[in-house]
Write a protein that holds these residues in place. Structure first.
Motif, short mmCIF file in Angstrom:
data_model
loop_
_atom_site.label_atom_id
_atom_site.label_comp_id
_atom_site.label_asym_id
_atom_site.label_seq_id
_atom_site.Cartn_x
_atom_site.Cartn_y
_atom_site.Cartn_z
N LEU A 1 7.80 5.85 -2.78
CA LEU A 1 7.61 5.09 -4.03
C LEU A 1 7.98 5.94 -5.24
N MET A 2 7.64 7.23 -5.19
CA MET A 2 8.02 8.15 -6.29
C MET A 2 9.54 8.25 -6.39
N ARG A 3 10.18 8.33 -5.22
CA ARG A 3 11.65 8.43 -5.21
C ARG A 3 12.26 7.18 -5.86
N GLU A 4 11.74 6.02 -5.51
CA GLU A 4 12.27 4.76 -6.06
C GLU A 4 12.07 4.67 -7.57
N LYS A 5 10.98 5.25 -8.04
CA LYS A 5 10.68 5.17 -9.48
C LYS A 5 11.20 6.39 -10.25
N GLU B 1 3.10 14.34 8.14
CA GLU B 1 2.83 13.46 9.29
C GLU B 1 2.07 12.20 8.89
N PHE B 2 1.59 12.14 7.65
CA PHE B 2 0.82 10.97 7.23
C PHE B 2 1.75 9.89 6.67
N ILE B 3 1.72 8.73 7.27
CA ILE B 3 2.57 7.63 6.81
C ILE B 3 2.22 7.22 5.38
N ALA B 4 0.93 7.34 5.01
CA ALA B 4 0.51 6.98 3.64
C ALA B 4 1.13 7.94 2.62
N PHE B 5 1.17 9.23 2.96
CA PHE B 5 1.77 10.22 2.06
C PHE B 5 3.27 9.98 1.95
N ASN B 6 3.93 9.73 3.08
CA ASN B 6 5.37 9.45 3.05
C ASN B 6 5.68 8.20 2.24
N ALA B 7 4.77 7.21 2.31
CA ALA B 7 4.96 5.98 1.53
C ALA B 7 4.87 6.28 0.04
N ALA B 8 3.90 7.13 -0.35
CA ALA B 8 3.74 7.49 -1.78
C ALA B 8 4.96 8.26 -2.27
N VAL C 1 -3.36 17.32 -4.57
CA VAL C 1 -2.58 16.25 -3.92
C VAL C 1 -3.09 14.85 -4.32
N GLN C 2 -4.31 14.76 -4.81
CA GLN C 2 -4.81 13.45 -5.25
C GLN C 2 -3.91 12.82 -6.32
N HIS C 3 -3.22 13.68 -7.10
CA HIS C 3 -2.33 13.17 -8.17
C HIS C 3 -1.13 12.41 -7.60
N VAL C 4 -0.76 12.70 -6.34
CA VAL C 4 0.40 12.03 -5.72
C VAL C 4 0.17 10.52 -5.67
N TYR C 5 -1.09 10.14 -5.42
CA TYR C 5 -1.40 8.72 -5.19
C TYR C 5 -1.80 7.96 -6.47
N LYS C 6 -2.04 8.69 -7.56
CA LYS C 6 -2.64 8.06 -8.74
C LYS C 6 -1.78 6.99 -9.40
N SER C 7 -0.45 7.11 -9.25
CA SER C 7 0.45 6.15 -9.93
C SER C 7 0.55 4.82 -9.20
N PHE C 8 -0.03 4.73 -8.00
CA PHE C 8 0.19 3.53 -7.18
C PHE C 8 -1.12 2.90 -6.74
N THR C 9 -1.09 1.57 -6.60
CA THR C 9 -2.26 0.87 -6.07
C THR C 9 -2.26 0.98 -4.54
N THR C 10 -3.41 0.72 -3.94
CA THR C 10 -3.52 0.72 -2.48
C THR C 10 -2.54 -0.30 -1.89
N GLU C 11 -2.42 -1.45 -2.56
CA GLU C 11 -1.54 -2.53 -2.07
C GLU C 11 -0.08 -2.10 -2.08
N GLN C 12 0.33 -1.35 -3.12
CA GLN C 12 1.71 -0.87 -3.19
C GLN C 12 2.02 0.08 -2.03
N ILE C 13 1.06 0.97 -1.75
CA ILE C 13 1.25 1.92 -0.65
C ILE C 13 1.26 1.18 0.69
N SER C 14 0.36 0.19 0.85
CA SER C 14 0.33 -0.60 2.09
C SER C 14 1.66 -1.31 2.33
N ALA C 15 2.22 -1.88 1.25
CA ALA C 15 3.50 -2.60 1.37
C ALA C 15 4.62 -1.65 1.78
#
Length: 584
Positions: free
Chosen positions: A471-475, A461-468, A503-517
């Motif tokens: 991004l993983m799918r794209e990379k 349900e978290f848009i930030a998690f879905n964004a991460a 779950v913290q590892h999910v976000y480690k590859s991306f900057t806050t700005e990348q997730i915001s975009a």
């Protein structure tokens, strides 16, 4: 009657804390044996508080009908009216667990023929170890109990209450009971209770996760989740209402003697910052100033995003909770504009009155763009129809934006799922045809579940998690998710799920700005051609704005108790296995 009126005021002034139901319990002291001394009423009506007090009021009116002078004889009234008691406990339900039926409304009660073994409890909390608690007191919970944190807490406290009464029937030592029970609870909690023999108590968790305030004088002792509610109901100053500190309890005995006791060793203070951003009412002066500070700290990022072009930018907010942060954002932009005015005027060798007038009168452009309509009821059951109706929860003020010229900056208090933004707000703003839409969140990105009272429990349900994940799918990194699932499963097998937040590892590859975009992409429907940008509060400026509420686990994943890690890892396992269930 005075007490009931104060309780009604306290509950109305905290209506923001729960609209799913309400309940009241009352204890009468010095009641003759054989007569009831503990009463409770609960309601899940649309206006639950009004419904509860209407029923109490009807009982008073009925009595007055046959005894017009009864109010002159409070002792007689107490004998006839259920809720005319010395101890009153009220609660508003915000459904985080269990169904929204009346059985789940607090207060819960345990009855016994011995007054000291009667207990009523109500609270603002979530526990993440309810199964272990039931096992501790050898109770096999039924279907109802399994779904209720309070049922588990109740059984544990009641177990020690009965033991205490057996050992010391002449005097109930609540402090001793709480010292045995509270260390067993894993979660954030602010709970109030009353016993049948006239003891009232309130206690708070060791990290101070959930808010807790109290006030007392010669006539009354009161505790509530919000300082402003007590101040308004009792007309007292800010410094007269005190905070119940982490791990403390306020205990009021039968004689009205008050003790503030340290029950749990206080741990690092992790008071919930989401209370300050959104959940608590903004009428408390500290919360009001903190929300303004949250907006103010965003002004630098916003000015950079609009390329400092204030002339062609309109500022607005999403009603209603973002309004105070909006004032802070405007103040930050005004400070910048005033600095520019001084610099420009100082640089002029010759002052042209017309130019000066224009410069001095330059203002930040503010409009009420979004209007929240009354709660719309969806009578149409088809999904397509429902989606169409959701779009109209908000309306817009037409004629405020110059098409293709003005940038729209709209502040919201937080972005959790992003559904309302995608289905309603951005579509609506796009109708005004601005050059660009910038959505500003006064909170950081919500990345992890909360399991301590403000219910956000599913990873998907978290848009930030879905964004991460996107991004993983794209990379081409989706394998990482499978590896993390395996790690969680291994921890689960070894009963170590509480030791780290995988779950913290999910976000480690991306900057806050990348997730915001990526979030900006996800909340913009494909048919919308207007550029959309999303700006989030940083963790650093969050802590600067709310210096005494540093609990930030839903943003950072740094949970204050081991149960938090277990919840986030479980929520991740559920997500990966396609189970749409809560993580605790």
């Amino acid at each position: 009657m005075w007490g009931l009126n104060k309780l009604y005021l306290l509950m109305e002034k905290q209506h923001n804390r729960g609209q799913d139901g309400a309940g009241v319990a009352a204890v009468k002291m010095s009641v003759e044996p054989g007569y009831p001394f503990l009463h409770r009423i609960r309601s899940t009506a649309t206006q639950a508080i009004a419904d509860v007090f209407r029923q109490i009021g009807e009982e008073v009116n009925e009595l007055e009908k046959f005894n017009p002078d009864i109010k002159k004889y409070p002792g007689l009234m107490k004998g006839h009216l259920k809720f005319m008691g010395e101890l009153l406990l009220g609660h508003l339900r915000y459904g985080t667990q269990g169904k929204n039926n009346v059985e789940f409304c607090h207060p819960f009660i345990k009855r016994h023929t011995i007054p000291a073994r009667n207990l009523a409890l109500a609270g603002n909390f979530n526990l993440v170890n309810t199964d272990e608690l039931f096992a501790l007191v050898n109770i096999d919970p039924g279907e109802f109990q399994k779904q209720s944190d309070l049922a588990a807490m109740m059984e544990v406290i009641y177990h020690f209450l009965v033991n205490e009464d057996e050992a010391h029937p002449e005097q109930t030592n609540i402090k001793s009971i709480l010292k045995k029970a509270l260390p067993l609870f894993d979660g954030g909690f602010h709970v109030g209770g009353v016993t049948g023999n006239g003891v009232g108590f309130v206690f708070r968790d060791a990290h101070g996760i959930r808010p807790s305030y109290y006030y007392y004088n010669d006539e009354v002792a009161v505790a509530a989740s919000e300082r402003a509610a007590i101040r308004t109901a009792f007309n007292v100053g800010e410094n007269e209402v005190r905070e119940l500190m982490p791990g403390q309890a306020m205990i009021v005995n039968q004689d009205g003697e008050i003790e503030i006791a340290q029950i749990l060793e206080p741990k690092e203070r992790k008071a919930c910052s989401f209370e300050r951003i959104y959940f608590s009412r903004g009428s408390d002066e500290k919360i009001y100033n903190e929300r303004k500070a949250l907006g103010y700290h965003l002004s630098k990022q916003v000015l950079e995003a609009i390329d400092f072009d204030l002339k062609n930018t309109i500022f607005s907010f999403i009603p209603n909770t973002a309004e105070v942060a909006f004032y802070g954002l405007i103040k930050g932009c005004e400070d910048y504009l005033n600095k520019i005015k001084v610099e420009r005027i100082s640089s002029w060798s010759i002052v042209d009155p017309e130019k000066l007038y224009e410069m001095i009168n330059r203002k930040i452009r503010m409009e009420k763009i979004a209007i929240k309509d009354v709660k719309m009821r969806t009578f149409i059951t088809e999904d397509a129809g429902r989606s169409e109706m959701v779009q109209h929860v908000y309306d817009i003020t037409y004629g405020t934006v110059r098409k293709g010229i003005d940038t729209l900056v709209v502040i919201d208090d937080s972005i959790v799922r992003g559904t309302t933004l995608k289905e309603s707000i951005i579509r609506m703003l796009a109708r005004l045809e601005p050059k660009k839409i910038i959505i500003v969140s006064s909170s950081p990105q919500i990345r992890y579940p909360d399991c301590y009272g403000i219910d956000m429990s599913k990873m998907g349900e978290f848009i930030a998690f879905n964004a991460a994940v996107e991004l993983m799918r794209e990379k081409g990194k989706l394998n990482c998710l499978k590896e993390l699932l395996e790690k969680c499963k291994e921890l689960q097998r070894n009963n170590q799920l509480h030791t780290e937040n995988v779950v913290q590892h999910v976000y480690k590859s991306f900057t806050t700005e990348q997730i915001s975009a990526k979030i900006a992409e996800l909340i913009t429907s494909k048919e919308i051609r207007i550029p959309v940008e999303v700006i989030f509060q940083s963790i650093e400026t969050l802590h600067q704005s709310c210096p005494n509420n540093l609990g930030d686990w839903y943003f950072t994943g740094n949970y204050p108790t081991p149960g938090g890690n277990r919840v986030v890892n479980r929520a991740f396992i559920n997500y990966m296995e396609g189970k749409n269930i809560r993580g605790y």
